[in-house]
Design a protein around this motif. Structure first.
Motif, PDB file in Angstrom:
ATOM      1  N   THR A  43      17.393  49.906 -53.287  1.00  0.00           N
ATOM      2  CA  THR A  43      18.067  49.418 -52.081  1.00  0.00           C
ATOM      3  C   THR A  43      19.484  48.912 -52.356  1.00  0.00           C
ATOM      4  N   TRP A  44      19.928  48.969 -53.584  1.00  0.00           N
ATOM      5  CA  TRP A  44      21.189  48.321 -53.962  1.00  0.00           C
ATOM      6  C   TRP A  44      22.411  49.224 -53.987  1.00  0.00           C
ATOM      7  N   ASP A  45      22.276  50.500 -53.692  1.00  0.00           N
ATOM      8  CA  ASP A  45      23.428  51.401 -53.809  1.00  0.00           C
ATOM      9  C   ASP A  45      24.617  50.974 -52.951  1.00  0.00           C
ATOM     10  N   ASP A  46      24.365  50.329 -51.834  1.00  0.00           N
ATOM     11  CA  ASP A  46      25.457  49.878 -50.968  1.00  0.00           C
ATOM     12  C   ASP A  46      25.864  48.430 -51.235  1.00  0.00           C
ATOM     13  N   MET A  47      25.181  47.779 -52.161  1.00  0.00           N
ATOM     14  CA  MET A  47      25.460  46.362 -52.414  1.00  0.00           C
ATOM     15  C   MET A  47      26.303  46.138 -53.667  1.00  0.00           C
ATOM     16  N   PHE A  48      26.003  46.879 -54.722  1.00  0.00           N
ATOM     17  CA  PHE A  48      26.675  46.690 -56.004  1.00  0.00           C
ATOM     18  C   PHE A  48      27.475  47.938 -56.359  1.00  0.00           C
ATOM     19  N   GLN A  49      28.454  47.777 -57.252  1.00  0.00           N
ATOM     20  CA  GLN A  49      29.233  48.917 -57.717  1.00  0.00           C
ATOM     21  C   GLN A  49      28.304  49.935 -58.372  1.00  0.00           C
ATOM     22  N   LEU A  50      28.560  51.199 -58.080  1.00  0.00           N
ATOM     23  CA  LEU A  50      27.714  52.254 -58.633  1.00  0.00           C
ATOM     24  C   LEU A  50      27.775  52.287 -60.159  1.00  0.00           C
ATOM     25  N   THR A  51      28.904  51.898 -60.733  1.00  0.00           N
ATOM     26  CA  THR A  51      29.001  51.867 -62.196  1.00  0.00           C
ATOM     27  C   THR A  51      28.095  50.791 -62.779  1.00  0.00           C
ATOM     28  N   LYS A  52      27.961  49.652 -62.078  1.00  0.00           N
ATOM     29  CA  LYS A  52      27.045  48.588 -62.525  1.00  0.00           C
ATOM     30  C   LYS A  52      25.599  49.070 -62.449  1.00  0.00           C
ATOM     31  N   LEU A  53      25.263  49.764 -61.367  1.00  0.00           N
ATOM     32  CA  LEU A  53      23.898  50.260 -61.193  1.00  0.00           C
ATOM     33  C   LEU A  53      23.579  51.357 -62.200  1.00  0.00           C
ATOM     34  N   TYR A  54      24.565  52.180 -62.507  1.00  0.00           N
ATOM     35  CA  TYR A  54      24.373  53.215 -63.518  1.00  0.00           C
ATOM     36  C   TYR A  54      24.077  52.571 -64.874  1.00  0.00           C
ATOM     37  N   ALA A  55      24.853  51.543 -65.221  1.00  0.00           N
ATOM     38  CA  ALA A  55      24.634  50.829 -66.488  1.00  0.00           C
ATOM     39  C   ALA A  55      23.249  50.183 -66.507  1.00  0.00           C
ATOM     40  N   LEU A  56      22.820  49.639 -65.374  1.00  0.00           N
ATOM     41  CA  LEU A  56      21.484  49.054 -65.261  1.00  0.00           C
ATOM     42  C   LEU A  56      20.427  50.127 -65.518  1.00  0.00           C
ATOM     43  N   ASP A  57      20.583  51.281 -64.874  1.00  0.00           N
ATOM     44  CA  ASP A  57      19.613  52.371 -65.041  1.00  0.00           C
ATOM     45  C   ASP A  57      19.534  52.830 -66.495  1.00  0.00           C
ATOM     46  N   VAL A  58      20.670  52.942 -67.154  1.00  0.00           N
ATOM     47  CA  VAL A  58      20.688  53.365 -68.558  1.00  0.00           C
ATOM     48  C   VAL A  58      19.957  52.345 -69.426  1.00  0.00           C
ATOM     49  N   ASN A  62      21.979  38.885 -47.441  1.00  0.00           N
ATOM     50  CA  ASN A  62      22.140  38.053 -46.255  1.00  0.00           C
ATOM     51  C   ASN A  62      23.356  37.132 -46.285  1.00  0.00           C
ATOM     52  N   VAL A  63      23.788  36.759 -47.473  1.00  0.00           N
ATOM     53  CA  VAL A  63      24.949  35.878 -47.594  1.00  0.00           C
ATOM     54  C   VAL A  63      26.157  36.677 -48.080  1.00  0.00           C
ATOM     55  N   GLY A  64      25.938  37.494 -49.107  1.00  0.00           N
ATOM     56  CA  GLY A  64      26.989  38.372 -49.612  1.00  0.00           C
ATOM     57  C   GLY A  64      28.153  37.613 -50.222  1.00  0.00           C
ATOM     58  N   GLY A  65      29.355  38.025 -49.892  1.00  0.00           N
ATOM     59  CA  GLY A  65      30.566  37.368 -50.375  1.00  0.00           C
ATOM     60  C   GLY A  65      30.628  37.269 -51.884  1.00  0.00           C
ATOM     61  N   SER A  66      30.972  36.078 -52.362  1.00  0.00           N
ATOM     62  CA  SER A  66      31.140  35.876 -53.804  1.00  0.00           C
ATOM     63  C   SER A  66      29.824  35.971 -54.567  1.00  0.00           C
ATOM     64  N   TYR A  67      28.695  35.857 -53.865  1.00  0.00           N
ATOM     65  CA  TYR A  67      27.405  35.978 -54.553  1.00  0.00           C
ATOM     66  C   TYR A  67      27.199  37.386 -55.126  1.00  0.00           C
ATOM     67  N   ILE A  68      27.729  38.389 -54.445  1.00  0.00           N
ATOM     68  CA  ILE A  68      27.603  39.758 -54.957  1.00  0.00           C
ATOM     69  C   ILE A  68      28.297  39.860 -56.311  1.00  0.00           C
ATOM     70  N   THR A  69      29.504  39.316 -56.374  1.00  0.00           N
ATOM     71  CA  THR A  69      30.261  39.341 -57.634  1.00  0.00           C
ATOM     72  C   THR A  69      29.558  38.542 -58.714  1.00  0.00           C
ATOM     73  N   LEU A  70      29.058  37.378 -58.360  1.00  0.00           N
ATOM     74  CA  LEU A  70      28.382  36.524 -59.343  1.00  0.00           C
ATOM     75  C   LEU A  70      27.122  37.183 -59.906  1.00  0.00           C
ATOM     76  N   PHE A  71      26.290  37.717 -59.034  1.00  0.00           N
ATOM     77  CA  PHE A  71      25.060  38.354 -59.503  1.00  0.00           C
ATOM     78  C   PHE A  71      25.357  39.657 -60.253  1.00  0.00           C
ATOM     79  N   ALA A  72      26.407  40.359 -59.846  1.00  0.00           N
ATOM     80  CA  ALA A  72      26.751  41.630 -60.497  1.00  0.00           C
ATOM     81  C   ALA A  72      27.171  41.435 -61.951  1.00  0.00           C
ATOM     82  N   GLN A  73      27.714  40.275 -62.284  1.00  0.00           N
ATOM     83  CA  GLN A  73      28.191  40.018 -63.643  1.00  0.00           C
ATOM     84  C   GLN A  73      27.093  40.218 -64.682  1.00  0.00           C
TER      85      GLN A  73
END
Length: 114
Positions: free
Chosen positions: A56-71, A18-29
């Motif tokens: 639900t996150w495939d369009d929100m975070f980088q796929l490489t981050k999500l792949y690492a999460l899944d692993v 809902n807010v997006g922006g820099s929060y996506i980068t911050l949470f993705a770290q």
């Protein structure tokens, strides 16, 4: 408390969507560490909710981050599916099968790495 872990993940999800922006980068770290830390502490029902949330996150975070999460989560629960990266996604790191690293290989004249 364990009972508050899923609501906090939902809060993070809501902020990102809902807010997006820099929060996506911050949470993705710390996404993989945070998610797996929550995952290992909760019960099976909550894990199912976490799976739905992750889906639900495939369009929100980088796929490489999500792949690492899944692993990372798959190491905690082998039933957790690892969604493969699309062929057009360039990963800057090499994934090595941990079973390969744990295998002791003896080759004449070459000592194993320690």
């Amino acid at each position: 408390p364990v009972s508050e872990k899923l609501p906090v993940m939902y809060l993070m999800d809501s902020i990102v969507k809902n807010v997006g922006g820099s929060y996506i980068t911050l949470f993705a770290q710390n996404l993989g560490v945070t998610f797996s830390s929550v995952f290992e502490k909760v019960d099976e029902s909550t894990r199912k909710s976490l799976f739905k949330l992750r889906s639900t996150w495939d369009d929100m975070f980088q796929l490489t981050k999500l792949y690492a999460l899944d692993v990372k989560v798959n190491k905690l629960d082998p039933a957790w599916p690892i969604k493969p990266l699309p062929p057009n996604v360039n990963s800057s790191s090499i994934h090595v099968n941990p079973k390969f690293l744990n295998r002791s290989v003896s080759v004449k004249g070459i000592s194993p790495l320690s």
